[in-house]
Write an enzyme that holds these catalytic residues in place. Structure first.
Site, mmCIF file in Angstrom:
data_model
loop_
_atom_site.group_PDB
_atom_site.id
_atom_site.type_symbol
_atom_site.label_atom_id
_atom_site.label_comp_id
_atom_site.label_asym_id
_atom_site.label_seq_id
_atom_site.Cartn_x
_atom_site.Cartn_y
_atom_site.Cartn_z
ATOM 1 N N ASP A 380 0.886 -1.156 0.000
ATOM 2 C CA ASP A 380 0.000 0.000 0.000
ATOM 3 C C ASP A 380 0.932 1.217 0.000
ATOM 4 O O ASP A 380 2.030 1.143 0.535
ATOM 5 C CB ASP A 380 -0.862 -0.025 1.264
ATOM 6 C CG ASP A 380 -1.856 1.112 1.298
ATOM 7 O OD1 ASP A 380 -2.363 1.483 0.240
ATOM 8 O OD2 ASP A 380 -2.110 1.634 2.398
ATOM 9 N N LYS A 381 0.523 2.313 -0.608
ATOM 10 C CA LYS A 381 1.428 3.468 -0.736
ATOM 11 C C LYS A 381 1.424 4.358 0.506
ATOM 12 O O LYS A 381 2.433 4.530 1.190
ATOM 13 C CB LYS A 381 1.057 4.309 -1.963
ATOM 14 C CG LYS A 381 1.919 5.580 -2.119
ATOM 15 C CD LYS A 381 1.553 6.344 -3.370
ATOM 16 C CE LYS A 381 0.225 7.057 -3.233
ATOM 17 N NZ LYS A 381 0.288 8.211 -2.294
ATOM 18 N N LYS A 556 -9.014 -4.512 -4.621
ATOM 19 C CA LYS A 556 -7.665 -4.965 -4.254
ATOM 20 C C LYS A 556 -7.585 -6.491 -4.233
ATOM 21 O O LYS A 556 -6.578 -7.076 -4.595
ATOM 22 C CB LYS A 556 -7.258 -4.373 -2.901
ATOM 23 C CG LYS A 556 -7.002 -2.869 -2.962
ATOM 24 C CD LYS A 556 -6.507 -2.313 -1.633
ATOM 25 C CE LYS A 556 -6.205 -0.831 -1.754
ATOM 26 N NZ LYS A 556 -5.701 -0.239 -0.498
#
Length: 684
Positions: A380-381, A556
């Site tokens: 995840d960023k 996702k």
């Protein structure tokens, strides 16, 4: 965590385990009881030490009165009734020194689970009974001295091994000891009183003096200080805490004086949950543990059958009864599956507690061991590869009815109650510019796309570029997106009124983390709800292999499946709540940045911090842990493959023959090697 090393009894006949115990948590009272487990283990060590010294003293006359030893030493010690003195001394050695093994044998028989104690108990009983029979008239030579030295070495081996094992769970004990026993509670009027920590309840105000441990999870009501949370989170630097910040029980206060509002009782504290989690993980069995248990059970059967076959072979071959019994006893003792039974549990105890000290909480042992198989790591960023702190870098009105500051104020009004990082960035800018805030009503979230509300009678929405394109098509203003920026649009009454651009800095640790993963042949993929330009910019700057942009939470899961469909063994890092389906789908689910929320049910592993280096540490530690298990298993099984034929007497004609005591030395040594190897495990 059951294996072949079964309970033995102490002097009072109380059942116990002469390996590392799991008494670290009293599950009935739901609070740490680490000292009880530690004291119990210390008592067991002391018991074996005492038995060893008593047997050591008695072994001297037993050996001096034994015919074989006298022959070797070329001396003669004999007096009327000397054989009965030898019998008496040997009987004390057998019943007192051998008591832990005899009672352990009985317990294993009751449980129908023969293991190490069965082998030792059977071997010393056969040796003792045969020797007694020779004193009472059976033709043959006793081997009381072999019995005494065998029991002596077994007691010494257990004593040394238990001291080695004691270190394997020391990290868990240190976690237990972090919780202070007393707290300073502040009553109305400012009166301070000392109370037991387990009596604290939600809403209590406690005083934390400089240098003291925080007694309960809570929120700072007054004061500021630097707190050392390294034993809880692995964060080496003290963390500055001010009014309104959360604190964790067990953290060590710096120089400031704090008043903390308690969030919940001790049994619900972060530390108690971690101790429970570690304790449960240590007891849980992975596939490697089950494999070791199965091998140990088979080794027990092989030892008994080989021992009986060895006895039969030498007896039929014409050797006397004492020689055949000695070979059988040596085979049975040397093949005890002790090292094999401890090979995995010792590493488990060490790795789980050591992980918790470094902010790596293992909920699923199989997931942890599977980390060695990861081929792709999905990040995840926001908050993991980046700092997670969005700052407004520019904002602009598009509609002539509004000014740039109006755009910022309208966005802040609907974002006011949100904890999202974008909302935090916008509100920080409002405070920085000292702009007035408007009220908003009818606030509603648009899953994965934004938030809406009513401000001054007008419908205001703060939404993603994806939402705008779906509604209006590719409008010109979308070209305003720049690499590494996150753009949101402010809509008023379904018309685009302006935009706000925010930037989130890449963590300084991220490049090294990605580089280390690549060095370990692990591909990296960025999975984010952010726009394509931002995702591409971050992925390119960090040198990642792939990225998926503008992915909604429910999508996702599909991206993880897509990677798995390509044959990848996927680890997913994400928020324990929002990313639950994807974490469950991944081969290894890692919930990151959960802080004190360690109840991310779908993740096999929970990381207290969001630092990408922690994720790398976890994977490398998982590999190191698995290597230690395999090393121990290879040593434990390899030793038996070599030792068993020697004990049976295959090199007898070449003059090589192991005595029962020598077999016991080798068996004990193999166990100590396994214990020491496990203790060398480190988190890098």
């Amino acid at each position: 965590m059951q294996h072949q090393h079964q309970p033995v009894k102490n002097e009072k006949g109380q059942a116990s385990h002469d390996r590392m115990g799991h008494e670290g948590m009293d599950h009935n009272s739901n609070h740490p009881m680490g000292s009880a487990g530690h004291d119990h283990h210390a008592m067991m060590i002391a018991d074996f030490r005492k038995r060893f010294y008593v047997v050591l003293v008695l072994t001297v006359p037993v050996m001096l009165l034994s015919t074989m030893i006298q022959h070797w030493l070329n001396l003669s010690i004999s007096f009327p009734g000397s054989q009965y003195v030898l019998l008496a001394a040997s009987s004390v050695v057998f019943f007192y020194g051998g008591w832990p093994f005899l009672t352990g044998w009985w317990e294993e028989m009751k449980a129908r689970n023969p293991g190490m104690m069965t082998l030792i108990g059977f071997a010393i009983t056969v040796a003792y009974v045969y020797s007694v029979a020779t004193v009472l008239g059976l033709k043959g030579m006793d081997f009381f001295w072999e019995l005494a030295t065998l029991i002596l070495v077994m007691l010494l081996g257990h004593w040394i091994e238990m001291r080695s094992v004691a270190g394997a769970s020391r990290e868990l004990e240190l976690l237990v000891q972090l919780m202070p026993s007393e707290a300073h509670i502040v009553h109305e009027g400012g009166h301070v009183m000392d109370v037991k920590t387990d009596s604290l309840k939600a809403g209590d105000i406690i005083l934390i003096k400089p240098g003291e441990k925080v007694a309960a999870d809570g929120v700072i009501a007054e004061g500021d200080s630097f707190l050392n949370e390294s034993m809880l989170t692995g964060e080496s630097k003290p963390v500055h805490k001010i009014k309104g910040d959360k604190v964790i029980a067990g953290a060590i206060n710096g120089n400031g004086v704090l008043k903390v509002t308690v969030q919940h009782g001790q049994k619900d504290s972060y530390l108690s949950k971690v101790i429970k989690l570690v304790d449960d993980a240590q007891k849980a069995k992975s596939k490697t543990q089950l494999l070791a248990d199965t091998a140990a059970r088979w080794l027990t059967v092989i030892a008994l059958l080989t021992g009986i076959a060895t006895f039969a072979y030498w007896f039929i071959d014409g050797k006397d009864l004492s020689f055949a019994i000695e070979r059988m006893v040596t085979v049975i003792v040397i093949c005890c599956p002790h090292a094999l039974g401890l090979a995995v549990p010792l590493v488990v105890a060490k790795s789980t507690a050591l992980s918790a000290k470094n902010g790596l909480l293992i909920k699923n042992r199989t997931a942890f061991e599977n980390s060695r198989r990861i081929t792709t790591l999905v990040f995840d960023k926001t908050g993991t590869l980046t700092v997670g702190k969005f700052e407004v870098v520019r904002y602009q009105a598009i509609h002539k009815e509004f000014s740039a500051d109006d755009i910022l104020r309208l966005a802040a009004a609907v974002e006011r109650g949100s904890e999202h990082t974008i909302a935090t960035g916008i509100l920080f800018k409002i405070n920085e510019l000292n702009l007035p805030l408007s009220g908003a009503s009818d606030i509603q979230a648009i899953t994965g796309k934004g938030i809406t509300g009513v401000v001054g009678g007008k419908k205001v929405a703060v939404v993603s570029p994806n939402y705008v394109t779906e509604k209006f098509g590719n409008i010109d203003v979308l070209q305003a997106i720049k690499p590494a920026e996150t753009l949101v649009y402010v809509m008023v009454d379904d018309q685009v009124a302006g935009f706000i651009a925010l930037a989130d800095q890449i963590r300084p640790e991220s490049p090294d983390a990605i580089k280390t993963l690549h060095q370990n042949q692990i591909k990296t993929t960025l999975l984010t709800g952010d726009n394509k330009i931002v995702a591409e910019g971050v992925a390119k700057e960090l040198g990642m292999d792939n990225y998926f942009a503008e992915v909604l939470p429910h999508q996702k899961l599909e991206k993880i499946k897509e990677l798995q469909g390509r044959g990848e063994f996927v680890a997913m890092t994400g928020d324990g709540v929002n990313d639950a389906p994807a974490l469950a789908q991944a081969n290894v689910g890692i919930a990151v940045g959960s802080g004190s929320d360690i109840a991310a049910e779908t993740a096999g592993i929970v990381l207290v911090n969001s630092n990408p280096k922690d994720i790398v540490s976890l994977i490398l530690f998982g590999k190191a842990t698995y290597r230690k298990m395999i090393q121990n298993l290879i040593w434990a099984t390899g030793y038996n493959i070599i030792a068993l034929p020697l004990a049976a007497g295959v090199l007898y004609k070449q003059g090589i023959l192991l005595s029962p005591a020598a077999g016991a030395v080798l068996m004990s040594l193999s166990t100590v090697v396994v214990a020491i190897n496990a203790s060398l495990l480190k988190v890098k």
